[in-house]
Write a protein that holds these residues in place. Structure first.
Motif: not given
Length: 311
Positions: A50, A53, A55, A57-59, A68, A290
């Motif tokens: 997290k 990456r 993004e 954190r929004k999962r 992932h 990314a």
């Protein structure tokens, strides 16, 4: 109880120096972790994913974060890119990963083959013999601690899986007696998108050991993508720490073994070349970029965990 997670990078396919993506090394390896540290290791790694990456954190669910994967191959590609910041980000990610392994009482082990030009290799035999040797290393580690353990391999396909563990099975259940009594079962198989331990093993093998070995033992392959000059930074920065995480021991003949073992059929060099001190001070880590969508080939030589042999 202890867990051992193993993965591989590369194959036994013939090395062709004229082909820029011909793979010069095959690496099978991973790490061990005490059962008491497994949950903490998992949460540390989830937090690391997290952190680098954002993004993730929004999962909405934990299973999506676990599923992932940050693949070792993706991290390795970052070191070949011209942008300095991307390399710093990748190094920072690996720095944090090794810190987790150090804090969770993990050990690292691997078998590395360096291939000769144009020579056919028995891929299945190489993998099976490596798994057997690594399980023997794990057995010694367990015996020292009067513990038991399970080895988990990254699943390939059913036919390969059978061959990969057959040698361990025969050593355990032969009429001559169990040669790995601290392993209650032959290695089992898991899928990396559901096993955080296998994701960590992939990063160790594919992002650190494979590129470091390729540039060290096959650096003369000019233009080969697996021997990129920047991979020397991976070796110099991260291998000294990995060297301290090895489980090393003396065989009945007095020979030091275990940990990371190199079989260099190309130049017959020892594993000591992997563990040279870092040439430069490490950069300050940033974030993570990314993500884009048998037998040994030569006499095995390995490097002691410390300069002074353990009693």
């Amino acid at each position: 109880m202890y867990l051992c997670y193993l993965d591989e990078s590369g194959t036994g396919q013939v090395l062709n120096p004229a082909v820029i993506d011909s793979v010069p090394v095959m690496v099978i390896g991973g790490f061990t972790v005490p059962e008491s540290q497994v949950k903490a290791l998992a949460w540390d790694f989830i937090a690391l994913k997290k952190k680098f990456r954002p993004e993730l954190r929004k999962r909405p669910t934990l299973s999506q974060v676990v599923h992932h994967e940050i693949k070792g191959e993706t991290v390795r590609k970052c070191f070949r890119r011209p942008g300095r910041n991307q390399r710093r980000m990748a190094h920072g990610f690996l720095d944090h990963l090794l810190t987790i392994l150090e804090q969770r009482d993990c050990t690292v082990m691997a078998r590395i083959w360096v291939k000769q030009d144009g020579v056919s290799n028995d891929d299945a035999a190489m993998y099976a013999s490596a798994v057997t040797a690594l399980c023997a290393n794990f057995e010694h580690y367990l015996a020292e601690r009067s513990g038991s353990g399970i080895a988990v391999l990254d699943s390939r396909n059913p036919s390969d899986n059978i061959g990969n563990v057959h040698c361990v099975t025969t050593r355990k259940f032969s009429k001559g007696g169990d040669r790995m009594p601290h392993l209650p079962e032959s290695p089992v198989f898991g899928h990396s998108n559901t096993h955080l331990g296998l994701q960590i093993a992939d990063l160790l093998v594919s992002a650190v050991l494979a590129p470091a070995a390729a540039v060290t033992y096959a650096g003369d392959l000019t233009g080969n993508v697996h021997c990129h000059p920047k991979f020397a930074e991976v070796r110099d920065r991260h291998l000294p720490r990995i060297g301290k995480l090895q489980h090393r021991y003396q065989s009945p003949t007095g020979k030091w073994t275990g940990g990371i073992v190199v079989s260099d059929a190309r130049g017959h060099q020892s594993a000591g070349k992997l563990f040279a001190p870092a040439a430069t001070a490490p950069d300050t880590p940033l974030g993570f970029p990314a993500q884009t969508s048998p037998e040994d080939l030569a006499t095995a030589a390995s490097f002691p965990r410390t300069t002074t042999p353990a009693p």
